[in-house]
Design a protein around this motif. Sequence first.
Motif, PDB file in Angstrom:
ATOM      1  N   LEU A  57      40.467 -24.846  55.867  1.00  0.00           N
ATOM      2  CA  LEU A  57      39.461 -24.762  54.803  1.00  0.00           C
ATOM      3  C   LEU A  57      38.037 -24.657  55.350  1.00  0.00           C
ATOM      4  N   LEU A  58      37.857 -24.762  56.650  1.00  0.00           N
ATOM      5  CA  LEU A  58      36.520 -24.703  57.230  1.00  0.00           C
ATOM      6  C   LEU A  58      35.824 -23.379  56.936  1.00  0.00           C
ATOM      7  N   GLN A  59      36.582 -22.303  56.796  1.00  0.00           N
ATOM      8  CA  GLN A  59      35.988 -20.993  56.535  1.00  0.00           C
ATOM      9  C   GLN A  59      35.626 -20.803  55.064  1.00  0.00           C
ATOM     10  N   TYR A  60      35.976 -21.771  54.230  1.00  0.00           N
ATOM     11  CA  TYR A  60      35.658 -21.685  52.797  1.00  0.00           C
ATOM     12  C   TYR A  60      34.805 -22.875  52.392  1.00  0.00           C
ATOM     13  N   ASP A  61      33.568 -22.868  52.822  1.00  0.00           N
ATOM     14  CA  ASP A  61      32.634 -23.946  52.495  1.00  0.00           C
ATOM     15  C   ASP A  61      32.061 -23.668  51.105  1.00  0.00           C
ATOM     16  N   GLN A 108      35.344 -34.067  54.328  1.00  0.00           N
ATOM     17  CA  GLN A 108      36.517 -34.868  54.687  1.00  0.00           C
ATOM     18  C   GLN A 108      37.792 -34.029  54.593  1.00  0.00           C
ATOM     19  N   LEU A 109      37.877 -33.240  53.527  1.00  0.00           N
ATOM     20  CA  LEU A 109      39.059 -32.401  53.329  1.00  0.00           C
ATOM     21  C   LEU A 109      39.161 -31.342  54.422  1.00  0.00           C
ATOM     22  N   GLN A 110      38.042 -30.775  54.833  1.00  0.00           N
ATOM     23  CA  GLN A 110      38.046 -29.771  55.897  1.00  0.00           C
ATOM     24  C   GLN A 110      38.468 -30.361  57.239  1.00  0.00           C
ATOM     25  N   GLN A 111      38.114 -31.603  57.463  1.00  0.00           N
ATOM     26  CA  GLN A 111      38.557 -32.267  58.696  1.00  0.00           C
ATOM     27  C   GLN A 111      40.070 -32.469  58.693  1.00  0.00           C
ATOM     28  N   ARG A 112      40.621 -32.754  57.531  1.00  0.00           N
ATOM     29  CA  ARG A 112      42.064 -32.975  57.420  1.00  0.00           C
ATOM     30  C   ARG A 112      42.837 -31.652  57.370  1.00  0.00           C
ATOM     31  N   VAL A 113      42.205 -30.610  56.771  1.00  0.00           N
ATOM     32  CA  VAL A 113      42.847 -29.301  56.658  1.00  0.00           C
ATOM     33  C   VAL A 113      41.892 -28.269  57.258  1.00  0.00           C
ATOM     34  N   PRO A 114      41.929 -28.039  58.566  1.00  0.00           N
ATOM     35  CA  PRO A 114      40.961 -27.164  59.239  1.00  0.00           C
ATOM     36  C   PRO A 114      40.925 -25.734  58.689  1.00  0.00           C
ATOM     37  N   ASP A 126      30.208 -32.583  48.272  1.00  0.00           N
ATOM     38  CA  ASP A 126      30.081 -31.957  49.588  1.00  0.00           C
ATOM     39  C   ASP A 126      30.652 -32.869  50.674  1.00  0.00           C
ATOM     40  N   HIS A 127      30.426 -34.156  50.529  1.00  0.00           N
ATOM     41  CA  HIS A 127      30.966 -35.125  51.494  1.00  0.00           C
ATOM     42  C   HIS A 127      32.496 -35.148  51.435  1.00  0.00           C
ATOM     43  N   ILE A 128      33.044 -35.134  50.228  1.00  0.00           N
ATOM     44  CA  ILE A 128      34.510 -35.106  50.073  1.00  0.00           C
ATOM     45  C   ILE A 128      35.061 -33.812  50.648  1.00  0.00           C
TER      46      ILE A 128
END
Length: 230
Positions: A221-225, A213-219, A208-210
């Motif tokens: 992906l924020l809608q696919y938690d 990090q990935l969502q911060q780098r690729v916004p 979940d932490h990784i």
Amino acid sequence: MAFRHGILISPDQIRVLTADRTQFQINFDRQLFIQGQWITLSEADTEVVAQYSQGMRKFVPQVVGIAVDSVELGLSAIESMLIGVGNPTQQEEWKALVQETTYQLMSRFVRSGEHFYLAPQSLNEMDAFLHGELKENLTQLAKNTVGAVWGALRDALRQTDDNFERSESQDWQSVEQLIDKINLGLDAKADELEAKSALFCTRLLELDHIESQLQQRVPQLLQYDVVIAK
């Protein structure tokens, strides 16, 4: 911890699905596609994608493996009990019933060679699946099938030999023995899952932490938690 989306893992891909539709996928642990569009990544971004992909590959097959083994264990106990009991038509009917039960239960977990699928669910739901839903289905199947066999056998023997009778307690003793065998196997698998749950949750927290990090780098992906804490 839980998975909000379905996850399909193959040797070359990881696909995240909603209602059987791919939302995003990772190819070869390095290439990211969102809604079919290839996302250009920096070297640092690619490293985080690789960590996320490898975490999925370590965890999901373990969960699927435990679930599949549990179902197969319970159903094999029933099938072994029914071998040679009843006429060929009855045996085919029982076999079809077992197969249908297997299909219904295993729609949430799929393992085929190096391919794995896990439906959206939490670890608590999986525990409830092993202790409740699966055990209840197998118990009812055992009572219905084996009980029907003994009932038909008793009726047939009574028609041919008035001196032969089988008490109700004897009839159901075999059924109860089968159920005990099923439950014992399922309990062992459920205990195995419980013993591993702390490790699983630790890994999922790391994953979940990784993912964050990935969502911060690729916004996008924020809608696919995918990995969430409940």
